[in-house]
Design a protein around this motif. Structure first.
Motif, PDB file in Angstrom:
ATOM      1  N   LEU A 183     -14.407  36.605  43.324  1.00  0.00           N
ATOM      2  CA  LEU A 183     -13.765  36.001  42.156  1.00  0.00           C
ATOM      3  C   LEU A 183     -12.719  36.941  41.563  1.00  0.00           C
ATOM      4  CD1 LEU A 183     -16.848  34.393  40.380  1.00  0.00           C
ATOM      5  CD2 LEU A 183     -14.999  33.191  41.563  1.00  0.00           C
ATOM      6  N   LYS A 184     -13.067  38.228  41.459  1.00  0.00           N
ATOM      7  CA  LYS A 184     -12.130  39.203  40.909  1.00  0.00           C
ATOM      8  C   LYS A 184     -10.912  39.356  41.816  1.00  0.00           C
ATOM      9  CE  LYS A 184     -11.823  43.977  39.222  1.00  0.00           C
ATOM     10  NZ  LYS A 184     -12.558  45.238  38.976  1.00  0.00           N
ATOM     11  N   SER A 185     -11.136  39.352  43.127  1.00  0.00           N
ATOM     12  CA  SER A 185     -10.040  39.502  44.079  1.00  0.00           C
ATOM     13  C   SER A 185      -9.074  38.324  44.022  1.00  0.00           C
ATOM     14  CB  SER A 185     -10.601  39.657  45.496  1.00  0.00           C
ATOM     15  OG  SER A 185      -9.573  39.735  46.440  1.00  0.00           O
ATOM     16  N   SER A 186      -9.604  37.120  43.839  1.00  0.00           N
ATOM     17  CA  SER A 186      -8.766  35.920  43.884  1.00  0.00           C
ATOM     18  C   SER A 186      -8.183  35.539  42.527  1.00  0.00           C
ATOM     19  CB  SER A 186      -9.566  34.744  44.441  1.00  0.00           C
ATOM     20  OG  SER A 186     -10.699  34.470  43.642  1.00  0.00           O
ATOM     21  N   PHE A 187      -8.663  36.170  41.445  1.00  0.00           N
ATOM     22  CA  PHE A 187      -8.231  35.767  40.108  1.00  0.00           C
ATOM     23  C   PHE A 187      -6.725  35.886  39.881  1.00  0.00           C
ATOM     24  CE2 PHE A 187      -7.438  36.395  35.559  1.00  0.00           C
ATOM     25  CZ  PHE A 187      -7.984  35.222  35.064  1.00  0.00           C
ATOM     26  N   PRO A 188      -6.032  36.914  40.434  1.00  0.00           N
ATOM     27  CA  PRO A 188      -4.582  36.973  40.213  1.00  0.00           C
ATOM     28  C   PRO A 188      -3.849  35.716  40.674  1.00  0.00           C
ATOM     29  CG  PRO A 188      -5.365  39.075  41.038  1.00  0.00           C
ATOM     30  CD  PRO A 188      -6.524  38.117  41.136  1.00  0.00           C
ATOM     31  N   VAL A 189      -4.438  34.968  41.609  1.00  0.00           N
ATOM     32  CA  VAL A 189      -3.833  33.716  42.062  1.00  0.00           C
ATOM     33  C   VAL A 189      -4.482  32.523  41.365  1.00  0.00           C
ATOM     34  CG1 VAL A 189      -3.332  32.242  44.046  1.00  0.00           C
ATOM     35  CG2 VAL A 189      -3.268  34.718  44.289  1.00  0.00           C
ATOM     36  N   LEU A 190      -5.814  32.414  41.454  1.00  0.00           N
ATOM     37  CA  LEU A 190      -6.512  31.251  40.918  1.00  0.00           C
ATOM     38  C   LEU A 190      -6.489  31.187  39.401  1.00  0.00           C
ATOM     39  CD1 LEU A 190      -9.664  31.147  43.257  1.00  0.00           C
ATOM     40  CD2 LEU A 190      -7.535  29.844  43.450  1.00  0.00           C
ATOM     41  N   ILE A 228       3.088  33.811  46.261  1.00  0.00           N
ATOM     42  CA  ILE A 228       2.604  34.912  45.416  1.00  0.00           C
ATOM     43  C   ILE A 228       2.749  36.241  46.150  1.00  0.00           C
ATOM     44  CG2 ILE A 228       0.655  35.778  44.069  1.00  0.00           C
ATOM     45  CD1 ILE A 228       1.675  32.977  43.257  1.00  0.00           C
ATOM     46  N   THR A 229       3.215  37.247  45.423  1.00  0.00           N
ATOM     47  CA  THR A 229       3.264  38.609  45.935  1.00  0.00           C
ATOM     48  C   THR A 229       2.207  39.435  45.217  1.00  0.00           C
ATOM     49  OG1 THR A 229       5.634  38.472  46.412  1.00  0.00           O
ATOM     50  CG2 THR A 229       4.682  40.675  46.218  1.00  0.00           C
ATOM     51  N   LEU A 230       1.304  40.054  45.951  1.00  0.00           N
ATOM     52  CA  LEU A 230       0.297  40.909  45.330  1.00  0.00           C
ATOM     53  C   LEU A 230       0.932  42.193  44.813  1.00  0.00           C
ATOM     54  CD1 LEU A 230      -2.807  40.782  47.730  1.00  0.00           C
ATOM     55  CD2 LEU A 230      -2.374  39.424  45.674  1.00  0.00           C
ATOM     56  N   THR A 231       0.384  42.725  43.751  1.00  0.00           N
ATOM     57  CA  THR A 231       0.766  44.062  43.289  1.00  0.00           C
ATOM     58  C   THR A 231       0.035  45.096  44.146  1.00  0.00           C
ATOM     59  OG1 THR A 231      -1.059  44.241  41.723  1.00  0.00           O
ATOM     60  CG2 THR A 231       0.989  43.188  40.935  1.00  0.00           C
ATOM     61  N   PRO A 232       0.504  46.335  44.153  1.00  0.00           N
ATOM     62  CA  PRO A 232      -0.250  47.376  44.879  1.00  0.00           C
ATOM     63  C   PRO A 232      -1.682  47.519  44.394  1.00  0.00           C
ATOM     64  CG  PRO A 232       1.968  48.140  44.382  1.00  0.00           C
ATOM     65  CD  PRO A 232       1.798  46.840  43.650  1.00  0.00           C
ATOM     66  N   ASP A 233      -1.910  47.350  43.091  1.00  0.00           N
ATOM     67  CA  ASP A 233      -3.274  47.452  42.566  1.00  0.00           C
ATOM     68  C   ASP A 233      -4.147  46.311  43.078  1.00  0.00           C
ATOM     69  OD1 ASP A 233      -2.714  49.762  41.183  1.00  0.00           O
ATOM     70  OD2 ASP A 233      -2.478  48.774  39.229  1.00  0.00           O
ATOM     71  N   ALA A 234      -3.614  45.095  43.089  1.00  0.00           N
ATOM     72  CA  ALA A 234      -4.381  43.955  43.586  1.00  0.00           C
ATOM     73  C   ALA A 234      -4.668  44.109  45.077  1.00  0.00           C
ATOM     74  CB  ALA A 234      -3.626  42.652  43.323  1.00  0.00           C
ATOM     75  N   PHE A 235      -3.713  44.624  45.817  1.00  0.00           N
ATOM     76  CA  PHE A 235      -3.917  44.864  47.247  1.00  0.00           C
ATOM     77  C   PHE A 235      -4.997  45.923  47.451  1.00  0.00           C
ATOM     78  CE2 PHE A 235      -3.063  46.819  51.342  1.00  0.00           C
ATOM     79  CZ  PHE A 235      -2.767  45.732  52.170  1.00  0.00           C
ATOM     80  N   ALA A 236      -4.958  46.967  46.645  1.00  0.00           N
ATOM     81  CA  ALA A 236      -5.945  48.036  46.777  1.00  0.00           C
ATOM     82  C   ALA A 236      -7.349  47.531  46.503  1.00  0.00           C
ATOM     83  CB  ALA A 236      -5.602  49.189  45.843  1.00  0.00           C
ATOM     84  N   TYR A 237      -7.498  46.613  45.565  1.00  0.00           N
ATOM     85  CA  TYR A 237      -8.826  46.060  45.283  1.00  0.00           C
ATOM     86  C   TYR A 237      -9.249  45.071  46.365  1.00  0.00           C
ATOM     87  CZ  TYR A 237     -12.821  43.852  43.128  1.00  0.00           C
ATOM     88  OH  TYR A 237     -14.098  43.383  42.901  1.00  0.00           O
ATOM     89  N   GLY A 238      -8.354  44.177  46.767  1.00  0.00           N
ATOM     90  CA  GLY A 238      -8.721  43.124  47.705  1.00  0.00           C
ATOM     91  C   GLY A 238      -8.775  43.557  49.148  1.00  0.00           C
ATOM     92  N   PHE A 239      -7.903  44.486  49.544  1.00  0.00           N
ATOM     93  CA  PHE A 239      -7.820  44.931  50.935  1.00  0.00           C
ATOM     94  C   PHE A 239      -8.281  46.373  51.111  1.00  0.00           C
ATOM     95  CE2 PHE A 239      -5.140  41.263  51.104  1.00  0.00           C
ATOM     96  CZ  PHE A 239      -5.057  40.860  52.423  1.00  0.00           C
TER      97      PHE A 239
END
Length: 272
Positions: A128-135, A145-156
């Motif tokens: 849920l936390k990983s997908s929240f920037p989109v959902l 959508i372009t992920l931020t480096p922080d969002a990428f670091a958390y999700g990937f």
């Protein structure tokens, strides 16, 4: 076009990436599988340019594209091969791989950290936390959508040093459509969802791979996806890498995953 000569002892391998990684992220996998005797191809998604820079510069070209369009796009890429390929997919590419296998246009499929198919009800907090920037914004369903480096670091990159995560982000990340994420997230509330996969149909072997520390597709989701096949009269195997995150196909440990996939294919009779 890969060599699909009837003299080839193995089918081609088609690689399908997921959200936020470019088709070129499979380059090392293609080299490794080619060295093992497999013809390979890694098509771009619809709207994705061959160049990562061009894809980033034209993000809107992917806006609004959904699971059905992506599946049809890869089915069209298979048609000229005149032979069923092995499909190896990561994340949403893993969902697409399962749909192509169920449609009987693939000889076998490997779904690595696959996005959840319809019927999977496990939704861990990390996902849920990983997908929240989109959902978190319904308008994103129609956007790229372009992920931020922080969002990428958390999700990937949550299992990596931050400098490696940032390097992967700079090297391989691209904007991607938000629509597939919405379709998968609400699949269990949508009859006829494009995230549906017929898990009981007769078809070739399937391997599902889970990452034990994955935030984007937690291992419990991969395991629940595999369980959807428990009544199927077909080969359905499961493998987990306990310490790996969603970056497992592109980070410093990618070769271990590739080797295990090649070993599995060999055990199923796919060898040069």
């Amino acid at each position: 076009m890969p060599d699909i000569s009837p003299r080839s002892p193995v089918p081609p391998v088609m690689f399908v990436h997921g959200l936020w990684l470019a088709a070129a992220s499979w380059d090392r996998w293609q080299d490794k599988f080619a060295a093992a005797g497999f013809p390979t191809l890694a098509p771009t998604w619809p709207g994705e340019a061959p160049s990562i820079d061009d894809t980033r510069a034209h993000a809107d070209d992917q806006a609004g594209i959904g699971i059905d369009e992506i599946t049809a796009h890869f089915a069209e890429a298979i048609a000229p091969l005149h032979r069923k390929p092995i499909v190896v997919g990561h994340s949403f590419g893993g969902l697409i791989a399962q749909k192509l296998l169920a449609a009987d246009v693939a000889a076998a499929a490997v779904a690595i950290d696959p996005a959840q198919i319809q019927g999977v009800k496990t939704i861990p907090l990390a996902q849920l936390k990983s997908s929240f920037p989109v959902l978190g914004n319904p308008a994103n369903a129609k956007r790229s959508i372009t992920l931020t480096p922080d969002a990428f670091a958390y999700g990937f990159g949550n299992t990596l040093a931050r400098d490696e995560s940032d390097e992967l982000y700079e090297h391989w990340s691209i904007p991607s459509p938000g629509r597939p994420l919405f379709q998968a997230a609400f699949a269990n509330f949508a009859p006829g969802s494009p995230a549906h996969v017929d898990t009981g149909v007769e078809r070739g072997p399937l391997l599902i791979v889970g990452g034990g520390r994955d935030h984007t597709v937690p291992e419990s989701v991969s395991r629940a996806t595999h369980h959807r096949y428990h009544k199927a009269h077909t080969e359905n195997d499961y493998m987990v890498f306990a310490d790996r995150g969603h970056s497992l196909t592109v980070d410093h440990g990618w070769e271990e995953i590739a080797d295990e996939v090649l070993d599995w294919l060999a055990a199923k009779g796919f060898r040069a």
